[in-house]
Design a protein around this motif. Structure first.
Motif, PDB file in Angstrom:
ATOM      1  N   GLY A   9       0.825  -1.199   0.000  1.00 29.27           N
ATOM      2  CA  GLY A   9       0.000   0.000   0.000  1.00 29.27           C
ATOM      3  C   GLY A   9       0.863   1.254   0.000  1.00 29.27           C
ATOM      4  N   ARG A  38     -11.989  -3.964   0.641  1.00 29.43           N
ATOM      5  CA  ARG A  38     -11.541  -2.613   0.969  1.00 29.43           C
ATOM      6  C   ARG A  38     -12.625  -1.891   1.760  1.00 29.43           C
ATOM      7  NH1 ARG A  38     -11.562   0.361  -5.008  1.00 29.43           N
ATOM      8  NH2 ARG A  38     -13.839   0.368  -5.323  1.00 29.43           N
ATOM      9  N   THR A  91      -9.349   5.147  -2.732  1.00 26.78           N
ATOM     10  CA  THR A  91      -8.721   5.336  -1.430  1.00 26.78           C
ATOM     11  C   THR A  91      -9.472   4.549  -0.367  1.00 26.78           C
ATOM     12  OG1 THR A  91      -7.855   7.524  -1.977  1.00 26.78           O
ATOM     13  CG2 THR A  91      -8.171   7.017   0.372  1.00 26.78           C
ATOM     14  N   VAL A  93      -8.667   1.342   3.093  1.00 24.55           N
ATOM     15  CA  VAL A  93      -7.806   0.315   3.666  1.00 24.55           C
ATOM     16  C   VAL A  93      -8.149  -0.988   2.953  1.00 24.55           C
ATOM     17  CG1 VAL A  93      -7.141  -0.963   5.720  1.00 24.55           C
ATOM     18  CG2 VAL A  93      -7.707   1.480   5.892  1.00 24.55           C
ATOM     19  N   TYR A  94      -7.150  -1.641   2.427  1.00 15.42           N
ATOM     20  CA  TYR A  94      -7.347  -2.888   1.682  1.00 15.42           C
ATOM     21  C   TYR A  94      -6.948  -4.059   2.572  1.00 15.42           C
ATOM     22  CZ  TYR A  94      -8.310  -0.375  -2.612  1.00 15.42           C
ATOM     23  OH  TYR A  94      -8.899   0.431  -3.573  1.00 15.42           O
ATOM     24  N   TYR A  95      -7.862  -5.024   2.658  1.00 16.66           N
ATOM     25  CA  TYR A  95      -7.662  -6.192   3.503  1.00 16.66           C
ATOM     26  C   TYR A  95      -7.580  -7.453   2.654  1.00 16.66           C
ATOM     27  CZ  TYR A  95      -9.259  -3.192   7.334  1.00 16.66           C
ATOM     28  OH  TYR A  95      -9.394  -2.186   8.247  1.00 16.66           O
ATOM     29  N   THR A 117      -3.885  -2.705   4.645  1.00 21.09           N
ATOM     30  CA  THR A 117      -2.850  -1.802   4.151  1.00 21.09           C
ATOM     31  C   THR A 117      -3.542  -0.595   3.520  1.00 21.09           C
ATOM     32  OG1 THR A 117      -0.862  -1.617   2.765  1.00 21.09           O
ATOM     33  CG2 THR A 117      -2.644  -2.987   1.898  1.00 21.09           C
ATOM     34  N   GLN A 118      -3.076   0.579   3.874  1.00 24.06           N
ATOM     35  CA  GLN A 118      -3.718   1.809   3.416  1.00 24.06           C
ATOM     36  C   GLN A 118      -3.294   2.136   1.985  1.00 24.06           C
ATOM     37  OE1 GLN A 118      -5.936   4.058   5.118  1.00 24.06           O
ATOM     38  NE2 GLN A 118      -6.101   4.942   3.057  1.00 24.06           N
ATOM     39  N   THR A 120      -3.892   5.295  -0.597  1.00 24.89           N
ATOM     40  CA  THR A 120      -4.398   6.656  -0.731  1.00 24.89           C
ATOM     41  C   THR A 120      -4.065   7.170  -2.120  1.00 24.89           C
ATOM     42  OG1 THR A 120      -4.057   7.071   1.628  1.00 24.89           O
ATOM     43  CG2 THR A 120      -4.376   8.994   0.210  1.00 24.89           C
TER      44      THR A 120
END
Length: 123
Positions: A9, A38, A91, A93-95, A117-118, A120
């Motif tokens: 990320g 996300r 944008t 947070v991806y999981y 993981t962020q 942006t």
């Protein structure tokens, strides 16, 4: 106890590409599906893409089809997400998540989750 660890990320500009990676470590059950969810601020966590094995199957939510590619290695319990032409609305947070259910799109079926993981995307 198994766990998932994400990486990749960061902060990018609109139009850029990004590749997320995730791998399982430790003792895990038989994984049939790995997916990327996300969650943007104030929104529900949504499934972006998923990949299954035995037999092979991939899923993409409509909003990312053609822009995102999911790939994986079942032997390594690893999954990757290649994201192209990123937009500010990506944008979130991806999981990374793993499931013992083949071709699952239900969040409740995913037993293992990464920390997130962020990503942006600036305009």
């Amino acid at each position: 106890q198994g766990q998932l660890v994400e990486s990749g990320g960061g902060l990018v500009q609109a139009g850029d590409s990004l590749r997320l990676s995730c791998a399982a470590s430790g003792r895990t059950f038989r994984i049939y599906t790995m997916g990327w969810f996300r969650q943007a601020p104030g929104k529900e966590r949504e499934l972006v893409a998923a990949i299954s094995w035995s037999p092979s199957y991939t899923y993409y939510t409509d909003s990312v089809r053609g822009l995102i590619t999911i790939s994986g290695d079942n032997a390594k319990n690893a999954v990757y997400l290649q994201m192209n032409s990123l937009k500010p609305e990506d944008t979130a947070v991806y999981y990374c998540a793993a499931s013992s259910v083949w071709a699952s799109r239900n969040r409740q079926d995913y037993e293992y989750w990464g920390q997130g993981t962020q990503v942006t995307v600036s305009s």
